[in-house]
Design an enzyme around this catalytic site. Structure first.
Site, short mmCIF file in Angstrom:
data_model
loop_
_atom_site.label_atom_id
_atom_site.label_comp_id
_atom_site.label_asym_id
_atom_site.label_seq_id
_atom_site.Cartn_x
_atom_site.Cartn_y
_atom_site.Cartn_z
N ARG A 76 -10.18 -16.59 10.27
CA ARG A 76 -10.20 -17.43 9.08
C ARG A 76 -11.53 -17.25 8.35
O ARG A 76 -12.58 -17.09 8.99
CB ARG A 76 -10.05 -18.88 9.53
CG ARG A 76 -10.01 -19.91 8.43
CD ARG A 76 -8.77 -19.81 7.62
NE ARG A 76 -8.47 -21.06 6.92
CZ ARG A 76 -7.56 -21.13 5.95
NH1 ARG A 76 -6.89 -20.05 5.57
NH2 ARG A 76 -7.31 -22.28 5.38
N THR A 83 0.08 -15.92 0.82
CA THR A 83 -0.09 -15.60 2.22
C THR A 83 0.98 -14.59 2.59
O THR A 83 1.98 -14.47 1.89
CB THR A 83 0.09 -16.92 3.01
OG1 THR A 83 -0.83 -17.84 2.49
CG2 THR A 83 -0.09 -16.74 4.49
N THR A 102 -4.03 -14.38 4.61
CA THR A 102 -3.92 -14.96 3.27
C THR A 102 -5.18 -14.78 2.46
O THR A 102 -6.28 -14.62 3.01
CB THR A 102 -3.60 -16.47 3.37
OG1 THR A 102 -3.27 -16.96 2.07
CG2 THR A 102 -4.75 -17.28 3.94
N ASN A 113 -4.95 -17.14 0.02
CA ASN A 113 -4.53 -18.44 -0.50
C ASN A 113 -3.57 -18.27 -1.67
O ASN A 113 -2.39 -18.03 -1.47
CB ASN A 113 -5.71 -19.35 -0.82
CG ASN A 113 -5.31 -20.83 -0.76
OD1 ASN A 113 -4.27 -21.16 -0.22
ND2 ASN A 113 -6.12 -21.71 -1.29
N ASP A 162 -8.68 -24.93 0.60
CA ASP A 162 -8.05 -25.50 1.79
C ASP A 162 -8.91 -26.58 2.45
O ASP A 162 -8.45 -27.32 3.32
CB ASP A 162 -7.70 -24.42 2.81
CG ASP A 162 -6.39 -23.72 2.48
OD1 ASP A 162 -5.65 -24.23 1.61
OD2 ASP A 162 -6.10 -22.67 3.08
N SER A 199 -6.23 -24.64 8.11
CA SER A 199 -5.11 -23.83 7.62
C SER A 199 -3.80 -24.37 8.16
O SER A 199 -3.77 -25.15 9.11
CB SER A 199 -5.29 -22.40 8.12
OG SER A 199 -4.16 -21.61 7.85
N GLY A 213 3.29 -19.91 2.65
CA GLY A 213 3.81 -21.05 1.89
C GLY A 213 3.03 -22.33 2.06
O GLY A 213 3.61 -23.41 1.97
N GLY A 214 1.71 -22.22 2.30
CA GLY A 214 0.90 -23.43 2.43
C GLY A 214 1.45 -24.31 3.54
O GLY A 214 1.89 -23.80 4.58
O1 DON Z 1 -4.20 -21.34 5.20
C1 DON Z 1 -3.39 -21.99 4.57
O2 DON Z 1 -2.76 -22.90 5.06
C2 DON Z 1 -3.15 -21.64 3.10
N1 DON Z 1 -4.31 -20.99 2.56
C3 DON Z 1 -1.93 -20.81 2.99
C4 DON Z 1 -1.62 -20.46 1.57
C5 DON Z 1 -0.27 -19.95 1.37
O3 DON Z 1 0.51 -19.81 2.27
C6 DON Z 1 0.08 -19.68 -0.03
N2 DON Z 1 1.29 -18.96 -0.08
N3 DON Z 1 2.32 -18.94 -0.28
#
Ligand code: DON
Length: 585
Positions: free
Chosen positions: A124, A394, A412, A414, A436, A465, A487-488
């Site tokens: 990370r 990501t 990712t 982000n 984040d 994350s 997908g966050g």
């Molecule tokens: O680490 C995380 O949780 C976020 N930065 C992930 C971002 C993400 O998946 C965006 N994409 N679709």
């Protein structure tokens, strides 16, 4: 019109490539250990059950780019193992999938070797030394958008350090060899397909503010489908890494160029930040669900804890209601809601905050939480918080080799194309991972996540994350499933639902991936379902139980590989357009 036909021809080019590699033979995908249940989806739902996925008898790589999957496959064919292949795929994604593949970001890799060893690499990003708690709060006391866009949005990248560390510990091939496919793709270029074209078109305004314009928007237009994208600056960077290892990035020419480029734009990453960056080896969270074993990512990601807590709550039910019913949605969303409350209030970088990992992942704690779930009504998140709380883009890839080794990696920058900042010297996009953090604890971030003090910005700290690379082993001890998502916060819910669809609802992997998904992240206090993924009767029942219910377009982007009779099935996200991007042999 011409865009569509060109896009299709570019895509059929990819199919030809897959076929040439002997990749995409299709056959039965019945899981080796599970009965294949007949599934029904709501009639208006966009997918029908019964698809087959990509089958191969020996090994499989499933990523968001067929060229990057092919890079991993090439390395396995040359005698490499799943870790060699994952690293080759990771570097290739930085070339062919600049939307999310990266050298300027970070990620997590969960590894399970066939001999039973399991490991996790946390690469990370970390907050630069010059970062400060209130750096994104403007003079008016409101959050600025600098955590999302531009030079100040980036954490110190971990991708090169993490992938090379994994290779050194568990790989069998020299770095130079596994980098070859990525170097070739950057040097010789690859044909832009309709997916890359569409994503560039969608991000034009964002990227064009910075120096990526010249590379990705020649003549002011996004690179057209069918044209060739060569990236000589990136090829040079990859060559330097191949020759000198990660030091080329963290202590050498690439890093110097990165720092110079960032500082020109007002960024705060220094050579000292790069020199002190270290990936962390961590014990994967090893949990169980109804006799299956899961290996998943511990903090600094919240993914593994939140999935484990959710599944532990679900396991307290002797049986779960059938898929697609209001009763199932109620139980599932209630479990997510509770797990996300803990996620948002208790998790952070373990180097900075004390994370009650044993408690949160314990079966006894899940039994306590279960007591707070009524059978017939929703509990508002604020009410639960008082009980429980004590005080895009990501990319995921899943790899298995012929020896039974497995790698789940999520990485990712982000947002899609990260902070939008493209560094012309080293030839890549930088992340906007600083968003984040809880830039203002208690206020929602880009994903609507409301997070607490434990995830406030501190120099050198990893931002929390949701990435959830996960490996599932069946009750007989055999590797079953390698899965994860982009997908966050929806990464957590989508990944765990694919796992549940397979081991709770006995779906084939293609059905498990096509099944409609739900999402709940505590706040906003809303149960989200994919459009037409629940029937109107079910949403009515949920509303009657007190749930706030709302539809969303799609929940996350999953890539998974599962063991089936005679080999492996790879399924890339069906919600993406185009053919399967899984490659195996
Ligand atoms: O680490 C995380 O949780 C976020 N930065 C992930 C971002 C993400 O998946 C965006 N994409 N679709």
């Amino acid at each position: 019109m011409s865009t569509i036909s060109l896009g299709l021809s570019a895509r059929s080019g990819l199919i030809v490539l897959g076929a040439a590699l002997g990749a995409a033979c299709r056959t039965s995908n019945t899981a080796a250990t599970l009965p294949n249940q007949k599934v029904t989806f709501p009639s208006e739902w966009r997918f029908k059950p019964g698809d087959q996925g990509t089958f191969a008898p020996t090994s499989m790589v499933a990523s968001n780019s067929s060229l990057a999957s092919a890079a991993g496959d090439e390395i396995i064919r040359a005698g490499g193992n799943a870790v060699d292949a994952a690293v080759a795929t990771g570097f290739a994604l930085a070339v062919t999938f600049p939307f999310a593949g990266n050298l300027g970001g970070g990620g997590y890799m969960v590894i399970r070797m066939a001999d039973g060893r399991a490991a996790a690499v946390d690469y990370r990003e970390i907050a630069p030394l010059a970062a400060s708690r209130d750096m994104y709060i403007g003079p008016d006391g409101k959050l600025t958008n600098e955590s999302v866009i531009g030079y100040k949005a980036s954490g110190v990248p971990g991708a090169v350090a993490g992938m090379t560390a994994a290779l050194a510990k568990f790989g069998t091939k020299p770095l130079r060899d596994v980098l070859q496919p990525a170097i070739r793709l950057a040097d010789e270029g690859f044909v832009v397909d309709s997916v890359l074209f569409a994503s560039l078109r969608g991000s034009r305004e964002y990227i064009s503010r910075f120096d990526g314009k010249a590379v990705f928007y020649p003549n002011d237009e996004p690179l057209q489908p069918g044209t060739r994208l060569r990236q000589p600056a990136l090829a040079r960077t990859l060559r330097l890494i191949a020759e000198r290892g990660p030091d080329a990035f963290y202590k050498g020419e690439v890093g110097d160029s990165l720092v110079a480029g960032m500082q020109r734009g007002g960024g705060i990453i220094t050579k000292e930040d790069l020199a002190r960056y270290k990936p962390e080896w961590r014990e994967p969270i090893a949990s169980t669900y109804r006799g299956y074993r899961l290996f998943t990512m511990p903090p600094s990601s919240s993914g593994g804890v939140t999935i484990t807590e959710t599944l532990n709550i679900l396991e307290t039910y002797d049986s779960l209601p059938p898929f697609g019913t209001a009763a199932y949605a109620h139980v599932l969303a209630s479990a997510y809601q509770r797990a996300f409350i803990d996620r948002n209030s208790k998790l952070g970088d373990p180097a900075f905050v004390q994370v009650p990992l044993d408690k949160l992942t314990s079966k006894s704690y899940a039994r306590e939480l279960r007591k707070t779930i009524a059978s017939d009504k929703a509990t508002p998140t604020p009410q639960l918080e008082r009980t429980i709380t004590e005080g895009m883009h990501t990319t995921h890839y899943s790899v298995v080799d012929g020896g039974g080794n497995a790698v789940a990696t999520t990485t990712t920058i982000n947002n899609g194309y990260g902070s939008g900042v493209y560094l012309t010297g080293p030839g890549f996009f930088m992340n906007d991972e600083m968003d984040d953090f809880a830039a203002q604890p208690g206020k929602p971030n880009m994903f609507g996540l409301v997070q607490g003090e434990q995830n406030a910005i501190q120099p050198g700290k990893r931002m929390l994350s949701a990435m959830s690379p996960t490996i599932v082993v069946d009750p007989a001890g055999k590797l079953l499933l390698v899965v994860g998502a982009a997908g966050g916060p929806r990464i957590i819910t989508a990944t765990s639902q694919v796992v549940l669809n397979v081991i709770q609802h006995n779906m084939s992997l293609p059905d498990a991936m096509r099944a409609p998904r739900l999402h709940h992240q505590a706040l906003p206090d809303t149960l989200r379902f994919e459009t037409a993924g629940l029937t109107p009767a079910v949403t009515d029942s949920l509303r009657a139980m007190g749930w706030g219910v709302a539809s969303v377009g799609s929940v996350a982007n999953v890539n998974a590989v599962m063991r089936v009779n005679g080999g492996w099935v790879g399924v890339t996200e069906p919600r993406d357009r185009g053919p399967s991007r899984a490659v195996g042999h």
